[in-house]
Design a protein around this motif. Structure first.
Motif, PDB file in Angstrom:
ATOM      1  N   MET A  56       0.829  -1.125   0.162  1.00 31.71           N
ATOM      2  CA  MET A  56       0.170   0.099  -0.156  1.00 31.71           C
ATOM      3  C   MET A  56       1.026   1.188   0.026  1.00 31.71           C
ATOM      4  N   ARG A  57       1.942   1.066   0.569  1.00 29.43           N
ATOM      5  CA  ARG A  57       2.836   2.335   0.853  1.00 29.43           C
ATOM      6  C   ARG A  57       3.559   2.693  -0.596  1.00 29.43           C
ATOM      7  N   ASN A  58       3.817   1.392  -1.248  1.00 31.65           N
ATOM      8  CA  ASN A  58       4.500   1.619  -2.582  1.00 31.65           C
ATOM      9  C   ASN A  58       3.499   2.314  -3.486  1.00 31.65           C
ATOM     10  N   PHE A  59       2.261   1.806  -3.584  1.00 35.89           N
ATOM     11  CA  PHE A  59       1.222   2.366  -4.248  1.00 35.89           C
ATOM     12  C   PHE A  59       1.193   3.915  -4.217  1.00 35.89           C
ATOM     13  N   LEU A  60       1.023   4.506  -2.997  1.00 39.82           N
ATOM     14  CA  LEU A  60       0.872   5.753  -2.303  1.00 39.82           C
ATOM     15  C   LEU A  60       2.037   6.427  -3.012  1.00 39.82           C
ATOM     16  N   ILE A  61       3.199   6.066  -2.684  1.00 43.82           N
ATOM     17  CA  ILE A  61       4.645   6.670  -3.116  1.00 43.82           C
ATOM     18  C   ILE A  61       4.278   7.081  -4.543  1.00 43.82           C
ATOM     19  N   VAL A  73       1.808   7.082  -6.520  1.00 44.68           N
ATOM     20  CA  VAL A  73       0.655   8.144  -6.798  1.00 44.68           C
ATOM     21  C   VAL A  73       1.156   9.449  -6.558  1.00 44.68           C
ATOM     22  N   GLN A  74       1.925   9.691  -5.403  1.00 51.60           N
ATOM     23  CA  GLN A  74       2.420  10.880  -5.046  1.00 51.60           C
ATOM     24  C   GLN A  74       3.502  11.432  -6.178  1.00 51.60           C
ATOM     25  N   VAL A  75       4.338  10.563  -6.503  1.00 52.44           N
ATOM     26  CA  VAL A  75       5.142  11.097  -7.666  1.00 52.44           C
ATOM     27  C   VAL A  75       4.467  11.533  -8.930  1.00 52.44           C
ATOM     28  N   ILE A  76       3.422  10.814  -9.224  1.00 57.82           N
ATOM     29  CA  ILE A  76       2.603  10.984 -10.607  1.00 57.82           C
ATOM     30  C   ILE A  76       2.040  12.506 -10.455  1.00 57.82           C
ATOM     31  N   VAL A  77       1.447  12.436  -9.097  1.00 54.31           N
ATOM     32  CA  VAL A  77       0.424  13.796  -8.874  1.00 54.31           C
ATOM     33  C   VAL A  77       1.426  14.987  -8.722  1.00 54.31           C
ATOM     34  N   SER A  78       2.790  14.758  -8.513  1.00 50.24           N
ATOM     35  CA  SER A  78       3.505  15.911  -8.193  1.00 50.24           C
ATOM     36  C   SER A  78       4.157  16.319  -9.433  1.00 50.24           C
ATOM     37  N   THR A 102     -11.556  28.829 -20.870  1.00 50.07           N
ATOM     38  CA  THR A 102     -10.198  29.168 -21.484  1.00 50.07           C
ATOM     39  C   THR A 102      -9.224  28.163 -21.099  1.00 50.07           C
ATOM     40  N   PHE A 103      -8.048  28.161 -21.650  1.00 51.83           N
ATOM     41  CA  PHE A 103      -6.901  27.333 -21.078  1.00 51.83           C
ATOM     42  C   PHE A 103      -6.560  27.844 -19.715  1.00 51.83           C
ATOM     43  N   GLU A 104      -6.804  29.171 -19.276  1.00 53.63           N
ATOM     44  CA  GLU A 104      -6.183  29.544 -18.169  1.00 53.63           C
ATOM     45  C   GLU A 104      -6.946  29.146 -17.037  1.00 53.63           C
ATOM     46  N   SER A 105      -8.323  29.086 -17.115  1.00 48.77           N
ATOM     47  CA  SER A 105      -9.366  28.580 -16.202  1.00 48.77           C
ATOM     48  C   SER A 105      -9.096  26.755 -15.876  1.00 48.77           C
ATOM     49  N   SER A 106      -8.877  26.101 -17.169  1.00 51.83           N
ATOM     50  CA  SER A 106      -8.792  24.686 -17.029  1.00 51.83           C
ATOM     51  C   SER A 106      -7.523  24.309 -16.241  1.00 51.83           C
ATOM     52  N   MET A 107      -6.274  25.110 -16.384  1.00 51.12           N
ATOM     53  CA  MET A 107      -5.321  25.029 -15.942  1.00 51.12           C
ATOM     54  C   MET A 107      -4.984  25.276 -14.526  1.00 51.12           C
ATOM     55  N   SER A 108      -5.952  26.395 -14.023  1.00 55.02           N
ATOM     56  CA  SER A 108      -6.083  26.606 -12.578  1.00 55.02           C
ATOM     57  C   SER A 108      -7.030  25.481 -11.809  1.00 55.02           C
ATOM     58  N   LYS A 109      -7.996  25.024 -12.626  1.00 52.28           N
ATOM     59  CA  LYS A 109      -8.934  23.818 -11.869  1.00 52.28           C
ATOM     60  C   LYS A 109      -7.998  22.621 -11.824  1.00 52.28           C
ATOM     61  N   LEU A 110      -7.159  22.451 -12.747  1.00 44.47           N
ATOM     62  CA  LEU A 110      -6.269  21.148 -12.739  1.00 44.47           C
ATOM     63  C   LEU A 110      -5.131  21.368 -11.612  1.00 44.47           C
ATOM     64  N   THR A 111      -4.534  22.625 -11.282  1.00 45.46           N
ATOM     65  CA  THR A 111      -3.782  22.974 -10.234  1.00 45.46           C
ATOM     66  C   THR A 111      -4.136  22.633  -9.122  1.00 45.46           C
ATOM     67  N   ILE A 112      -5.711  22.999  -8.849  1.00 41.30           N
ATOM     68  CA  ILE A 112      -6.246  23.042  -7.363  1.00 41.30           C
ATOM     69  C   ILE A 112      -6.636  21.580  -7.182  1.00 41.30           C
ATOM     70  N   ILE A 113      -7.295  20.922  -8.322  1.00 45.59           N
ATOM     71  CA  ILE A 113      -7.422  19.251  -7.967  1.00 45.59           C
ATOM     72  C   ILE A 113      -6.216  18.625  -7.861  1.00 45.59           C
ATOM     73  N   SER A 114      -4.934  18.884  -8.507  1.00 47.86           N
ATOM     74  CA  SER A 114      -3.985  18.092  -7.970  1.00 47.86           C
ATOM     75  C   SER A 114      -3.414  18.464  -6.792  1.00 47.86           C
ATOM     76  N   VAL A 167      -2.852  12.616  -0.345  1.00 43.35           N
ATOM     77  CA  VAL A 167      -1.751  11.536  -0.529  1.00 43.35           C
ATOM     78  C   VAL A 167      -0.688  11.539   0.579  1.00 43.35           C
ATOM     79  N   ALA A 168      -0.319  12.939   0.694  1.00 42.75           N
ATOM     80  CA  ALA A 168       0.948  13.253   1.644  1.00 42.75           C
ATOM     81  C   ALA A 168       0.201  12.922   3.015  1.00 42.75           C
ATOM     82  N   LEU A 169      -0.882  13.183   3.338  1.00 38.84           N
ATOM     83  CA  LEU A 169      -1.167  13.117   4.630  1.00 38.84           C
ATOM     84  C   LEU A 169      -1.612  11.368   4.793  1.00 38.84           C
TER      85      LEU A 169
END
Length: 74
Positions: A1-6, A8-13, A48-60, A67-69
């Motif tokens: 489980m820990r390896n999976f979370l690590i 996911v953490q790398v991909i999300v980062s 617009t591209f700006e709003s979609s990137m802003s949403k992607l930043t907030i979600i990620s 995942v860090a928690l």
């Protein structure tokens, strides 16, 4: 489980870094002080591209924090 979370953490980062770097700069110089930034584009930027990137930043960032928690609790 820990390896999976690590993994996911790398991909999300990587996604978070790319989303932050892809966002356009929000500085417009002196026009911010004069109020000349009220254009049609600035008022209707919901799809617009700006709003979609802003949403992607907030979600990620939220996924990154969750995942860090989870990694600290395990």
């Amino acid at each position: 489980m820990r390896n999976f979370l690590i993994t996911v953490q790398v991909i999300v980062s990587i996604i978070l870094i790319a989303a932050v770097l892809a966002q356009p700069a929000k500085t417009q110089g002196f026009s911010l002080l004069t109020g000349a930034s009220d254009t049609f584009y600035s008022k209707h930027r919901t799809k617009t591209f700006e709003s979609s990137m802003s949403k992607l930043t907030i979600i990620s960032a939220a996924i990154f924090a969750a995942v860090a928690l989870a990694l600290n609790l395990i």
